[in-house]
Design a protein around this motif. Structure first.
Motif, PDB file in Angstrom:
ATOM      1  N   PRO A   6       0.829  -1.204   0.000  1.00 45.05           N
ATOM      2  CA  PRO A   6       0.000   0.000   0.000  1.00 45.05           C
ATOM      3  C   PRO A   6       0.869   1.262   0.000  1.00 45.05           C
ATOM      4  O   PRO A   6       1.827   1.362   0.747  1.00 45.05           O
ATOM      5  CB  PRO A   6      -0.785  -0.115   1.311  1.00 45.05           C
ATOM      6  N   GLY A   7       0.545   2.173  -0.883  1.00 48.19           N
ATOM      7  CA  GLY A   7       1.262   3.438  -0.945  1.00 48.19           C
ATOM      8  C   GLY A   7       2.565   3.406  -1.724  1.00 48.19           C
ATOM      9  O   GLY A   7       3.196   4.442  -1.914  1.00 48.19           O
ATOM     10  N   GLU A   8       3.009   2.225  -2.174  1.00 52.39           N
ATOM     11  CA  GLU A   8       4.245   2.146  -2.946  1.00 52.39           C
ATOM     12  C   GLU A   8       3.953   2.431  -4.417  1.00 52.39           C
ATOM     13  O   GLU A   8       2.939   2.003  -4.955  1.00 52.39           O
ATOM     14  CB  GLU A   8       4.893   0.766  -2.812  1.00 52.39           C
ATOM     15  N   ASP A   9       4.856   3.134  -5.059  1.00 54.50           N
ATOM     16  CA  ASP A   9       4.739   3.480  -6.468  1.00 54.50           C
ATOM     17  C   ASP A   9       5.066   2.249  -7.312  1.00 54.50           C
ATOM     18  O   ASP A   9       6.184   1.720  -7.239  1.00 54.50           O
ATOM     19  CB  ASP A   9       5.705   4.628  -6.774  1.00 54.50           C
ATOM     20  N   ALA A  10       4.116   1.787  -8.128  1.00 56.22           N
ATOM     21  CA  ALA A  10       4.292   0.566  -8.921  1.00 56.22           C
ATOM     22  C   ALA A  10       5.467   0.675  -9.895  1.00 56.22           C
ATOM     23  O   ALA A  10       6.226  -0.280 -10.065  1.00 56.22           O
ATOM     24  CB  ALA A  10       3.008   0.231  -9.676  1.00 56.22           C
ATOM     25  N   GLU A  11       5.639   1.827 -10.534  1.00 49.82           N
ATOM     26  CA  GLU A  11       6.753   1.988 -11.478  1.00 49.82           C
ATOM     27  C   GLU A  11       8.096   1.924 -10.761  1.00 49.82           C
ATOM     28  O   GLU A  11       9.045   1.328 -11.265  1.00 49.82           O
ATOM     29  CB  GLU A  11       6.630   3.303 -12.234  1.00 49.82           C
ATOM     30  N   GLU A  12       8.180   2.533  -9.599  1.00 52.48           N
ATOM     31  CA  GLU A  12       9.424   2.512  -8.833  1.00 52.48           C
ATOM     32  C   GLU A  12       9.757   1.081  -8.402  1.00 52.48           C
ATOM     33  O   GLU A  12      10.907   0.660  -8.441  1.00 52.48           O
ATOM     34  CB  GLU A  12       9.315   3.424  -7.609  1.00 52.48           C
ATOM     35  N   VAL A  13       8.746   0.327  -8.014  1.00 52.63           N
ATOM     36  CA  VAL A  13       8.965  -1.050  -7.584  1.00 52.63           C
ATOM     37  C   VAL A  13       9.391  -1.919  -8.767  1.00 52.63           C
ATOM     38  O   VAL A  13      10.242  -2.792  -8.627  1.00 52.63           O
ATOM     39  CB  VAL A  13       7.703  -1.602  -6.872  1.00 52.63           C
ATOM     40  N   GLU A  14       8.825  -1.678  -9.953  1.00 52.44           N
ATOM     41  CA  GLU A  14       9.263  -2.418 -11.139  1.00 52.44           C
ATOM     42  C   GLU A  14      10.734  -2.127 -11.440  1.00 52.44           C
ATOM     43  O   GLU A  14      11.491  -3.021 -11.817  1.00 52.44           O
ATOM     44  CB  GLU A  14       8.398  -2.075 -12.350  1.00 52.44           C
ATOM     45  N   TYR A  15      11.133  -0.872 -11.277  1.00 51.74           N
ATOM     46  CA  TYR A  15      12.531  -0.484 -11.471  1.00 51.74           C
ATOM     47  C   TYR A  15      13.420  -1.248 -10.490  1.00 51.74           C
ATOM     48  O   TYR A  15      14.469  -1.781 -10.870  1.00 51.74           O
ATOM     49  CB  TYR A  15      12.643   1.034 -11.267  1.00 51.74           C
ATOM     50  N   GLU A  16      13.006  -1.346  -9.248  1.00 54.80           N
ATOM     51  CA  GLU A  16      13.770  -2.079  -8.234  1.00 54.80           C
ATOM     52  C   GLU A  16      13.837  -3.563  -8.572  1.00 54.80           C
ATOM     53  O   GLU A  16      14.870  -4.207  -8.382  1.00 54.80           O
ATOM     54  CB  GLU A  16      13.171  -1.873  -6.845  1.00 54.80           C
ATOM     55  N   ALA A  17      12.733  -4.141  -9.077  1.00 54.07           N
ATOM     56  CA  ALA A  17      12.721  -5.557  -9.466  1.00 54.07           C
ATOM     57  C   ALA A  17      13.679  -5.796 -10.629  1.00 54.07           C
ATOM     58  O   ALA A  17      14.403  -6.800 -10.665  1.00 54.07           O
ATOM     59  CB  ALA A  17      11.302  -5.999  -9.840  1.00 54.07           C
ATOM     60  N   MET A  18      13.709  -4.846 -11.571  1.00 48.32           N
ATOM     61  CA  MET A  18      14.624  -4.977 -12.708  1.00 48.32           C
ATOM     62  C   MET A  18      16.080  -4.980 -12.225  1.00 48.32           C
ATOM     63  O   MET A  18      16.884  -5.796 -12.666  1.00 48.32           O
ATOM     64  CB  MET A  18      14.412  -3.828 -13.691  1.00 48.32           C
TER      65      MET A  18
END
Length: 152
Positions: free
Chosen positions: A35-47
């Motif tokens: 909750p509250g986390e930016d989906a694009e930022e998290v995808e960047y971190e996963a990459m």
């Protein structure tokens, strides 16, 4: 589910020749924002979690060009098993089925100019040598040209 698969240039060549990644299970990463986390930022971190794992694959293949490769694939949920957390909003997963070429969405690869720093990071994963290099985005249809450029 979009998964970020660590890879190498030789593995990418095999994928293009064979039309699929068969070596299962495969370690991958996926965005799992809270909750509250930016989906694009998290995808960047996963990459970048996958890019870090790519360093280990490069260490196991001394002849591979020193470029991190991350393949992005849209896989059915039934072949993706969660293994645990790999950081804030990032899950480490296992892909239990083959990854067909047609499931690839894109690839992210180091610029050839990063090779020296990536080689340092392969030798010493604790170093920050790779951190200054952003991965470049490639459309799936560009991948054949990318591997030709690398002499593969």
């Amino acid at each position: 589910m979009y998964v970020f698969l660590p890879s190498t240039i030789p593995a990418l060549v095999r994928l293009l020749e064979e039309g699929r990644l068969e070596d299962v299970p495969l370690t991958a990463f996926t965005a799992d924002p809270g909750p509250g986390e930016d989906a694009e930022e998290v995808e960047y971190e996963a990459m970048y979690a996958a890019a870090g794992e790519s360093l280990a694959l490069l260490a196991a293949d001394p002849g591979a060009p020193r470029r991190r490769v991350v393949l992005v694939a849209d896989m059915p949920d039934r072949v993706v098993e969660h293994e645990g957390r790999a950081g804030e909003g990032v899950a480490r997963v296992k892909v239990t089925g083959a990854v067909p070429y047609k499931k690839l969405a894109s690839a992210h690869v180091d610029d050839a100019d990063a090779a020296r720093d990536i080689a340092v990071a392969v030798q010493d994963p604790a170093s920050d040598a790779a951190e200054g290099h952003e991965l470049m985005w490639f459309a799936v249809q560009e991948l054949r040209y990318l591997v030709r450029e690398d002499g593969a």
